[in-house]
Design an enzyme around this catalytic site. Sequence first.
Site, PDB file in Angstrom:
ATOM      1  N   ARG A   1     -11.220  -8.932   9.630  1.00  0.00           N
ATOM      2  CA  ARG A   1     -10.498 -10.132   9.171  1.00  0.00           C
ATOM      3  C   ARG A   1      -9.971 -10.933  10.362  1.00  0.00           C
ATOM      4  O   ARG A   1     -10.049 -12.164  10.380  1.00  0.00           O
ATOM      5  CB  ARG A   1      -9.340  -9.719   8.266  1.00  0.00           C
ATOM      6  CG  ARG A   1      -9.765  -9.235   6.891  1.00  0.00           C
ATOM      7  CD  ARG A   1      -8.619  -8.588   6.135  1.00  0.00           C
ATOM      8  NE  ARG A   1      -8.977  -8.326   4.743  1.00  0.00           N
ATOM      9  CZ  ARG A   1      -8.390  -7.421   3.965  1.00  0.00           C
ATOM     10  NH1 ARG A   1      -7.393  -6.690   4.453  1.00  0.00           N
ATOM     11  NH2 ARG A   1      -8.777  -7.239   2.718  1.00  0.00           N
TER      12      ARG A   1
ATOM     13  N   ASP B   1      -9.239  -4.781   8.693  1.00  0.00           N
ATOM     14  CA  ASP B   1      -8.276  -5.724   9.270  1.00  0.00           C
ATOM     15  C   ASP B   1      -8.813  -6.337  10.563  1.00  0.00           C
ATOM     16  O   ASP B   1      -8.623  -7.526  10.827  1.00  0.00           O
ATOM     17  CB  ASP B   1      -6.945  -5.017   9.550  1.00  0.00           C
ATOM     18  CG  ASP B   1      -6.393  -4.342   8.320  1.00  0.00           C
ATOM     19  OD1 ASP B   1      -5.728  -5.013   7.519  1.00  0.00           O
ATOM     20  OD2 ASP B   1      -6.642  -3.137   8.167  1.00  0.00           O
TER      21      ASP B   1
ATOM     22  N   HIS C   1      -2.688   0.519   8.380  1.00  0.00           N
ATOM     23  CA  HIS C   1      -3.451  -0.404   7.539  1.00  0.00           C
ATOM     24  C   HIS C   1      -2.468  -0.930   6.496  1.00  0.00           C
ATOM     25  O   HIS C   1      -2.384  -0.455   5.371  1.00  0.00           O
ATOM     26  CB  HIS C   1      -4.622   0.313   6.861  1.00  0.00           C
ATOM     27  CG  HIS C   1      -5.350  -0.539   5.852  1.00  0.00           C
ATOM     28  ND1 HIS C   1      -5.860  -1.785   6.159  1.00  0.00           N
ATOM     29  CD2 HIS C   1      -5.647  -0.326   4.552  1.00  0.00           C
ATOM     30  CE1 HIS C   1      -6.448  -2.296   5.083  1.00  0.00           C
ATOM     31  NE2 HIS C   1      -6.324  -1.434   4.094  1.00  0.00           N
TER      32      HIS C   1
ATOM     33  N   ARG D   1       0.829  -1.204   0.000  1.00  0.00           N
ATOM     34  CA  ARG D   1       0.000   0.000   0.000  1.00  0.00           C
ATOM     35  C   ARG D   1       0.864   1.254   0.000  1.00  0.00           C
ATOM     36  O   ARG D   1       0.510   2.258  -0.617  1.00  0.00           O
ATOM     37  CB  ARG D   1      -0.934  -0.022   1.219  1.00  0.00           C
ATOM     38  CG  ARG D   1      -1.927  -1.176   1.204  1.00  0.00           C
ATOM     39  CD  ARG D   1      -2.755  -1.201   2.482  1.00  0.00           C
ATOM     40  NE  ARG D   1      -3.702  -2.308   2.513  1.00  0.00           N
ATOM     41  CZ  ARG D   1      -3.442  -3.504   3.013  1.00  0.00           C
ATOM     42  NH1 ARG D   1      -2.242  -3.750   3.497  1.00  0.00           N
ATOM     43  NH2 ARG D   1      -4.360  -4.443   3.020  1.00  0.00           N
TER      44      ARG D   1
END
Length: 329
Positions: A166, A163, A190, A103
Amino acid sequence: MPTARATSLYPSAYGKPAKIAVVGAGAVGTAVAYACAIRGAARDIVLYDINETKVQAEALDMAHGIQFTPVGSITGSADIEIVRGSDLVIVTAGAKQKPGQTRMELAESTVSLMKVIVPQLMEVAPDAVYLYVTNPVDVVTYVALKIAGAPRRQIFGSGTVLDTSRLRYLVSLETGVATQNIHAYVTGEHGDSQVALWSSAEIGNVPLTQWGPTLSGRRFDHALRTEIAEEVVNSAYTIIEGKGATNYAIGLAASNIVNAVLRDESRVLTISSLLDDWQGISDVCMAAPTIVGRAGAGRVLRPPLTDEELAGLTDSANHIRSVARSLGF
């Protein structure tokens, strides 16, 4: 006589039905708009994108199913004026993450876009709450705050809300307990330097480390916790490798944040906001458990941390800050 109020489906602090604007009609933006439509997050949903043909087609496709949603209108335009009057603006526009790309590697091109788009958005919707979902979300949120000169509460990012979901999903698979009864958070970036707060994780009100054998016969020892945390970090890479983008789960996660704002739910969510002496960390946007309501990003909670968790969060903050500094912020 009692004062008339907006219906609970379309709450707004201004006494009128709420309006949501989604900036960017790519895979993430359309998933966010679709999730918001299904959940009835606002009466009016608008999509803005510079690709007029695509944004109008995406909005029309959703609008054709409006009968089956609580939403009043869904429209799309390449004219930024469509954003005007929005109560909440969700920014998803940015560089697309490629297979194998982190990212943070998206930072330079996305920040260049923010330098153009943030002033335009603030001009047409200066009072809106802004939710940034564009990666790298922590850097982008910090940059947007600096460009806009807005208060911390008004501009924040989706952080590690996905997250965290998850993580809870994987713990649910190990235990057979519903994700709604698993209380565990992912904090920090993140991205690759994120930190799972295992020391305060609970299933119901049972500390995770005291849960006992899982369905697979294992225990939540260091090995299993590390395995789960690594899978959370690598989830996006796996999905991008297989289908090119992550969009459904982040669409649902963003719509959850939207509801927390527009319905003034005062929910604790791991959004990315500007931190000021949080666990000794300042002048960086990154995820931490935060109370989210109609005013935007509220109080940041201070969960107990182990020395290892604190060190991980400090390293994560330094990493995010260094990328922002390298881009001139």
